[in-house]
Design a protein around this motif. Structure first.
Motif, PDB file in Angstrom:
ATOM      1  N   VAL B   2       0.836  -1.187   0.000  1.00  0.00           N
ATOM      2  CA  VAL B   2       0.000   0.000   0.000  1.00  0.00           C
ATOM      3  C   VAL B   2       0.872   1.238   0.000  1.00  0.00           C
ATOM      4  CG1 VAL B   2      -1.640   1.333   1.380  1.00  0.00           C
ATOM      5  CG2 VAL B   2      -1.907  -1.140   1.146  1.00  0.00           C
ATOM      6  N   THR B   5      -2.532   5.464   2.806  1.00  0.00           N
ATOM      7  CA  THR B   5      -3.793   5.184   3.475  1.00  0.00           C
ATOM      8  C   THR B   5      -4.543   6.490   3.623  1.00  0.00           C
ATOM      9  OG1 THR B   5      -2.848   3.349   4.702  1.00  0.00           O
ATOM     10  CG2 THR B   5      -4.872   4.300   5.574  1.00  0.00           C
ATOM     11  N   ARG B  21      -4.913   7.010  -7.610  1.00  0.00           N
ATOM     12  CA  ARG B  21      -5.084   5.781  -8.376  1.00  0.00           C
ATOM     13  C   ARG B  21      -4.781   6.029  -9.860  1.00  0.00           C
ATOM     14  NH1 ARG B  21      -8.029   0.756  -8.825  1.00  0.00           N
ATOM     15  NH2 ARG B  21      -6.727   0.361 -10.614  1.00  0.00           N
ATOM     16  N   ASP B  26      -0.667   2.989  -5.377  1.00  0.00           N
ATOM     17  CA  ASP B  26      -1.503   2.103  -4.576  1.00  0.00           C
ATOM     18  C   ASP B  26      -2.077   2.879  -3.397  1.00  0.00           C
ATOM     19  OD1 ASP B  26      -1.510  -0.238  -5.853  1.00  0.00           O
ATOM     20  OD2 ASP B  26       0.230  -1.073  -4.818  1.00  0.00           O
ATOM     21  N   GLU B  28      -5.253   2.722  -0.163  1.00  0.00           N
ATOM     22  CA  GLU B  28      -6.452   2.159   0.446  1.00  0.00           C
ATOM     23  C   GLU B  28      -7.166   3.303   1.130  1.00  0.00           C
ATOM     24  OE1 GLU B  28      -5.860  -0.575   3.664  1.00  0.00           O
ATOM     25  OE2 GLU B  28      -4.802   0.903   4.864  1.00  0.00           O
ATOM     26  N   ILE B  30      -9.795   4.057   4.182  1.00  0.00           N
ATOM     27  CA  ILE B  30     -10.470   3.421   5.316  1.00  0.00           C
ATOM     28  C   ILE B  30     -11.617   4.309   5.777  1.00  0.00           C
ATOM     29  CG2 ILE B  30      -8.404   2.155   6.014  1.00  0.00           C
ATOM     30  CD1 ILE B  30      -8.047   4.163   8.299  1.00  0.00           C
ATOM     31  N   ASN B  58     -10.017   0.911  -3.623  1.00  0.00           N
ATOM     32  CA  ASN B  58     -10.146  -0.083  -2.568  1.00  0.00           C
ATOM     33  C   ASN B  58     -10.580   0.589  -1.258  1.00  0.00           C
ATOM     34  OD1 ASN B  58      -9.773  -2.193  -0.757  1.00  0.00           O
ATOM     35  ND2 ASN B  58      -7.543  -1.845  -0.641  1.00  0.00           N
ATOM     36  N   ARG B  60     -11.972   0.156   2.547  1.00  0.00           N
ATOM     37  CA  ARG B  60     -12.181  -0.777   3.656  1.00  0.00           C
ATOM     38  C   ARG B  60     -13.129  -0.135   4.656  1.00  0.00           C
ATOM     39  NH1 ARG B  60      -6.709  -2.727   6.071  1.00  0.00           N
ATOM     40  NH2 ARG B  60      -8.130  -4.219   7.024  1.00  0.00           N
TER      41      ARG B  60
END
Lengths: 463, 312
Positions: B2, B5, B21, B26, B28, B30, B58, B60
């Motif tokens: 990753v 974040t 992106r 990469d 993520e 949250i 992505n 989460r």
């Protein structure tokens, strides 16, 4: 159901009495009209463990000193967070500064005699000790403390439950019938028979006393506290007042155990149910304290009010009823009631002994476990379960598992969960409450519509 | 592996993630809730952007950043890890507190921050039947509209006159200040200016930028007070490009206004947001007029830029 002792009131005083009695083979019930323990006077103070109280020869000063000495042991045994610190009386002008030695002399005589060290701080000493405080000097009194009073109430409650004390919540005492050798306490939820009665009903202590034919007059004082996010000072800070007024507690800047700071309390006359915070109260606090701080850039997150029962004579009343020694009244237990509570409880147990109760120590007293939050598990690098990883309130790091633990420890309402976990108490103002209401309901096994903030008509959501 | 974040799957976080992106990084995202969109969940005009992001990024859910002492952790069901410098904050506005707003009185059940009510609606719950929403922005209006759609009575009390961008349409707006709340168990009455209004709920929709993790860089409403969704999106894009900039040359900005993303920006990006509604500003020797609550401005390609508010 028949009991040896019925305690009316599950505030910190009633709980400490039950805690003491839980060490003996007596059947004890605690009756409270609220939904959870500590929802009366005990939820509206600043959580300070005090030292000597003016007037110095009063019962409340004596019990505060005794209680203060008991707190470290109790906190350790019940796993309650307590932080020891000093109070600094800060000289803000030249006449205060000139008076410092005299103030020191008096305080040292009164406080020093009782084991609380007093010393003078000059400008540099003050600056070093309290970098954020404006002042020319100060008198420092050691021996104060701040405590997580919500945790204290919860742990006392759980200690008592664990050791066989019964509790009846949402139960309002309506009347009392005296029989030959026992009393029948008549409530909205049935009757309780008991040989001894302890009236620890706080704001309602005069009403309960009246049921036994004892008359006391109570006035009510409102104390407003303003809470800031973050720590402004290391110790309790109060402006030096050369003409102390015994009726005003004066208030202080208080660093709490929650990494917040309280300004207060103010004191004004109020009604018993009047917990409204008014603009005047806040202005009084601002006028009094903002000048003491160098950096005032802190966010005020909440203001709340507590009500104290002020008795005639301005001292704790702890006495047998005129009806007989089987009834003990505790009337007007106001500040420093939290501090004095452990000592009050010991005194009440002695009075029960004096009234003829047989106190045989139990040999199997159980201890309460500390409340371990997910935060603690992560901090000590432990593994966490699924529910420990489901954060419900990001601001305070409260998880689903923490909520479940709070419920296991007796929380039945939103406030009960808030007091035990800190959920919603941060600068985020309960932005998580929508989700929290859902999760708490799930964990209690009820519909969200049935959950209340603090019992009664305090419903939270509808459909 | 990753790269970044992003904390928070609201409009800013998603826009930032989408842009990163597209730049081949990469990431993520949250999100502590079990749905994305945050404060924009009820705003139809940005639904498209949010849906794009949901498809491409992505996310989460039920995964949160929390601070314990001075360490920030990412926590999810069953695990956690320490977050380091590659975290970006997109947690959005906080609501202003009752003492900040000068709202006095009692504190019964039924006083909620805006965000709490969004979650209630998501779970098919209503905060009350007779709701006062205190706020001067489009979020307050759209919340009122949604509550009415679900059968509640809702009024917006706005401390300032709403600007043109915030079309209130069918929602009744009272201009005034909420001063006092009464109610022992539940909210019963709210004092608006000098008039008592019957209500069972008070929703606070007055906002303030808030970065709970100041050690990390922030985007969108956790960094700047902006209410225009397109500028929220733009802040994500600017941050993404700043992070990916390969240039070693910077523009140093000397400004008497807060500037996003900061007072030192990459020379190959040169885009800043000036959150100053209705201001006129001098950027070096050119004057700009900012309509709306902020403007995205392309800086001149020079080493030093001075930004001054023009007071007329």
């Amino acid at each position: 159901m028949s009991y040896d002792v019925a305690i009316i009131g599950s505030g910190v005083v009633g709980l400490f009495i039950a805690y003491e009695l839980a060490h003996y083979r007596v059947r004890v019930i605690v009756i409270d009209k609220e939904t959870e323990p500590g929802f009366g006077v005990s939820k509206g103070h600043a959580g300070v463990v005090h030292v000597v109280q003016p007037p110095f020869n009063s019962l409340r000063s004596k019990l505060a000193v005794e209680g203060n000495r008991l707190y470290d042991g109790i906190a350790k045994r019940l796993h309650v967070r307590v932080k020891r610190l000093s109070t600094l009386l800060v000289a803000q002008n030249l006449s205060h500064l000139i008076a410092l030695p005299a103030v020191w002399l008096i305080l040292n005589y009164v406080y020093g005699k009782r084991g609380f060290r007093v010393r003078i701080l000059g400008p540099r000493g003050l600056r070093k000790r309290e970098p954020n405080i404006n002042g020319l000097g100060a008198v420092e009194v050691e021996g104060y403390g701040v405590i997580n009073s919500f945790e204290l109430v919860s742990q006392l409650f759980n200690f008592c439950r664990l050791n066989g004390v019964d509790f009846a919540f949402n139960t309002e005492v309506r009347s009392v019938r005296a029989l030959d050798d026992e009393f029948i306490i008549i409530t909205n939820r049935g009757e309780y028979r008991t040989r001894y009665v302890i009236n620890a009903a706080g704001l309602y202590s005069a009403d309960i006393a009246r049921l036994f034919g004892d008359e006391y007059r109570l006035e009510f004082g409102k104390g407003v506290m303003l809470v800031f996010w973050g720590e402004q000072t290391r110790n309790i800070i109060a402006p030096l007042q050369l003409i102390p007024n015994p009726r005003t507690k004066g208030g202080a800047i208080i660093p709490t155990v929650f990494n917040t700071t309280i300004w207060g309390p103010s004191l004004s006359v109020s009604g018993r149910d009047d917990r409204a915070v008014n603009e005047d109260d806040i202005n009084v606090l601002a006028r009094k304290f903002s000048g003491l701080l160098r950096n005032r850039d802190f966010t005020p997150i909440r203001a709340y009010a507590g009500i104290r029962p002020i008795p005639e004579g301005d001292d704790f009343i702890i006495t047998y009823s005129r009806l007989g020694r089987h009834v003990i009244h505790l009337v007007g237990i106001e500040s420093p009631g939290l501090t004095a509570a452990p000592a009050i409880a010991k005194r009440v147990v002695e009075m029960l002994s004096g009234a003829g109760i047989e106190l045989v120590p139990k040999d199997d007293v159980k201890e309460v476990e500390p409340m371990v939050m997910t935060k603690d598990a992560i901090e000590s690098s432990g593994t966490i379960s699924d529910d420990q990883g489901e954060v419900v309130c990001p601001c305070m790091g409260v998880t689903r598992a923490d909520i479940r633990e709070a419920i296991r420890r007796g929380a039945r309402t939103l406030d009960g969960v808030i007091f035990r976990t800190g959920l919603g108490m941060g600068v985020c103002q309960g932005m998580c409450l929508g989700r929290a209401i859902k999760v708490i309901s799930e964990e209690l096994g009820i519909e969200p519509r049935e959950l209340t903030k603090s019992g009664g008509s305090s419903w939270l959501v509808t459909r | 592996m990753v790269g970044y974040t992003v904390i928070g799957a609201g409009l800013a976080g998603l826009s930032l993630a989408l842009e990163l992106r597209r730049l081949g990084v990469d990431i993520e995202v949250i999100e502590y809730r079990d749905y994305a969109g945050g404060i924009h969940a009820l705003i139809p005009e940005v639904r498209g952007v949010i849906n794009d992001a949901l498809n491409e990024v992505n996310i989460r859910l039920i995964t949160t950043a929390i601070k314990i002492d001075s360490t920030v952790y990412e926590v999810w069901r069953g695990g956690y890890r320490r977050l380091s410098d590659n975290a970006l904050v997109a947690t959005g506005f906080r609501v202003m507190t009752m003492p900040e707003l000068g709202i006095y009185g009692e504190r019964p059940a039924g006083i909620y921050p805006h965000h709490a009510v969004l979650d209630m609606l998501h779970y098919d719950l209503l905060p009350g039947k007779n709701v006062i929403i205190y706020g001067d922005n489009t979020y307050a209006i759209s919340l009122a509209r949604e509550l009415m759609r679900r059968g509640a009575t809702a009024h917006v009390v706005s401390p300032t006159k709403l600007n043109v961008r915030t079309a209130s349409g069918d929602v009744e707006v009272i201009i005034g200040k909420v001063r006092y709340v009464k109610g022992l168990g539940r909210v019963e009455r709210v004092l608006v200016n000098n008039e008592w209004v019957i209500a069972d709920t008070l929703v606070i929709s007055v906002f303030k930028p808030f970065n709970p993790f100041p050690e990390f860089r922030a985007v969108g409403q956790s960094a700047i007070e902006i209410y225009d969704p397109s500028i929220v999106i733009e802040s994500g894009k600017i941050m993404a490009r700043e992070l990916m900039s390969k240039s070693n040359e910077f523009i140093t900005i000397n400004s008497d206004l807060p500037i996003y993303p900061g007072n030192r920006v990459s020379r190959d990006i040169r885009r800043v947001i000036i959150p100053c509604g209705g201001c006129r500003v001098m950027i070096n020797d050119r004057e700009y007029v900012i309509n709306g609550d902020a403007a995205v401005i392309e800086l001149p390609d020079v080493e030093r830029v001075s930004i001054r508010r023009v007071v007329s």
